[in-house]
Enzyme design. Structure first.
Site, short mmCIF file in Angstrom:
data_model
loop_
_atom_site.label_atom_id
_atom_site.label_comp_id
_atom_site.label_asym_id
_atom_site.label_seq_id
_atom_site.Cartn_x
_atom_site.Cartn_y
_atom_site.Cartn_z
N LEU A 182 -17.99 -3.95 -12.49
CA LEU A 182 -18.33 -4.72 -11.30
C LEU A 182 -19.59 -4.15 -10.66
CD1 LEU A 182 -14.85 -5.27 -9.60
CD2 LEU A 182 -16.11 -6.84 -11.07
N TYR A 210 0.85 -1.18 0.00
CA TYR A 210 0.00 0.00 0.00
C TYR A 210 0.89 1.24 0.00
CZ TYR A 210 -4.14 -2.81 1.28
OH TYR A 210 -5.18 -3.70 1.30
N PRO A 227 -14.49 -0.83 -13.21
CA PRO A 227 -15.59 -0.72 -14.18
C PRO A 227 -16.20 -2.09 -14.48
CG PRO A 227 -13.73 0.63 -14.87
CD PRO A 227 -13.26 -0.19 -13.70
N PHE A 241 -13.70 -4.38 -0.82
CA PHE A 241 -14.67 -3.83 -1.77
C PHE A 241 -16.08 -4.00 -1.20
CE2 PHE A 241 -11.59 -5.25 -5.39
CZ PHE A 241 -10.71 -4.25 -5.03
N PRO A 242 -16.33 -3.51 0.03
CA PRO A 242 -17.61 -3.77 0.70
C PRO A 242 -18.82 -3.09 0.06
CG PRO A 242 -16.35 -2.16 1.94
CD PRO A 242 -15.44 -2.67 0.85
N GLY A 254 -18.12 -2.51 -6.99
CA GLY A 254 -17.86 -1.45 -7.94
C GLY A 254 -16.47 -0.86 -7.94
#
Length: 299
Positions: A218, A54, A216, A209-210, A213
């Protein structure tokens, strides 16, 4: 209202934590990044999710500066990928056992600790993201062997899994697994059986990814008319509804939403105060789930 805390391994933590990926957006405003983490602690956050890749170590560096021993924050990191500053993507796969060990050592150094409380083994078996090729196709048992060895050596306290299948988790149970991180949201609930197994085994479910989206194409929870209708009726945002649904859906869900914005941080933490009644939950449960198992680049 949902229960405010839940177990993660040997710890009990506030169910709304913080995901440190977005800290890299503050790379040139380090003081703001530190202040954001300090504010998270003030709001009750005691579970922070990070990785060496990260921001090429920036997130870990900020965590090291911002968090104090007396804060008693559970820092969870992950291995399976390493920073790749010069590459097309910001990370490269690091799935081989010797790479997992080296990644643990990198996290120990950058976080300034002699033991990592929880380390997630980032598999590449499911969900949106990269897929292993060549020597990066590694058997799960070989990876678990080095992870358990690192635990026996005292370098890590507990093992989690990420982007894992139902069969993969079943294989890993004898090694002792305290959490699972898979892509999962109101709009994409393919892993319901995996979530149920985690609940039965006392394993924390920590969706990334809670809101869906992230890329693009998803499915995205905040695109759903039912989510907007609930948000309007409750006077909250669609994002808050998507997060609140996760907390209500299963008692072993822990959230790690990330943000670089103070107002968004406060809004995320406030999700714990949102109550969804039976009729509201039924309306949200009626949203059609769509697959997110798409091979796209991960961040």
């Amino acid at each position: 209202m949902t229960t405010p805390t839940a177990p993660l391994g040997a710890r009990t933590v506030f169910r709304i934590g913080y995901g440190a990926l977005q800290l890299e957006r503050l790379h040139d405003r380090r003081d703001e990044a530190v202040a954001l983490l300090r504010r998270a602690v003030e709001l009750g956050v005691d579970h922070v999710d990070t990785a060496e890749f990260y921001g090429f170590g920036f997130a870990n560096d900020v965590i090291r500066e911002a968090l104090r021993p007396e804060d008693d924050v559970l820092v969870v990191t992950k291995v399976g990928a390493d920073p790749n500053p010069g590459g097309h993507l910001p990370l490269r796969l690091a799935q081989r056992p010797e790479q997992l060990r080296a990644s643990v050592e990198d996290n120990l150094r950058s976080l300034g600790v002699d033991r990592l409380a929880v380390v997630n083994l980032r598999r590449l078996d499911t969900g949106p993201g990269l897929r292993p090729e060549g020597d990066q196709i590694v058997d799960l048992d070989d990876q678990l062997a080095v992870m358990t060895a690192l635990r026996d050596e005292g370098k890590i306290g507990a093992i989690g899994l990420s982007s894992v299948t139902l069969d993969g988790l079943r294989r890993a149970l004898p090694a002792g697994v305290v959490c699972v991180q898979n892509a999962y949201s109101l709009a994409s609930r393919d892993d319901e059986d995996l979530l149920r197994l985690c609940a039965a085994e006392g394993i924390a479910w920590v969706p990334f990814f809670p809101l869906g989206g992230a890329f693009p194409g998803l499915p995205k929870a905040t695109d759903e008319p039912a989510v907007h209708a609930v948000a309007e009726s409750l006077g909250v945002t669609p994002s808050q509804v998507g997060l609140a649904w996760l907390l209500h859906h299963a008692p072993n869900v822990l959230l790690i939403p990330g943000t670089a914005d103070l107002a968004h941080l406060e809004a995320n933490v406030a999700v714990g105060e949102i109550t969804l009644d039976a009729a509201t939950l039924a309306a949200l449960d009626g949203i059609r789930s769509r697959p997110n198992d798409v091979p796209v680049a991960i961040g």
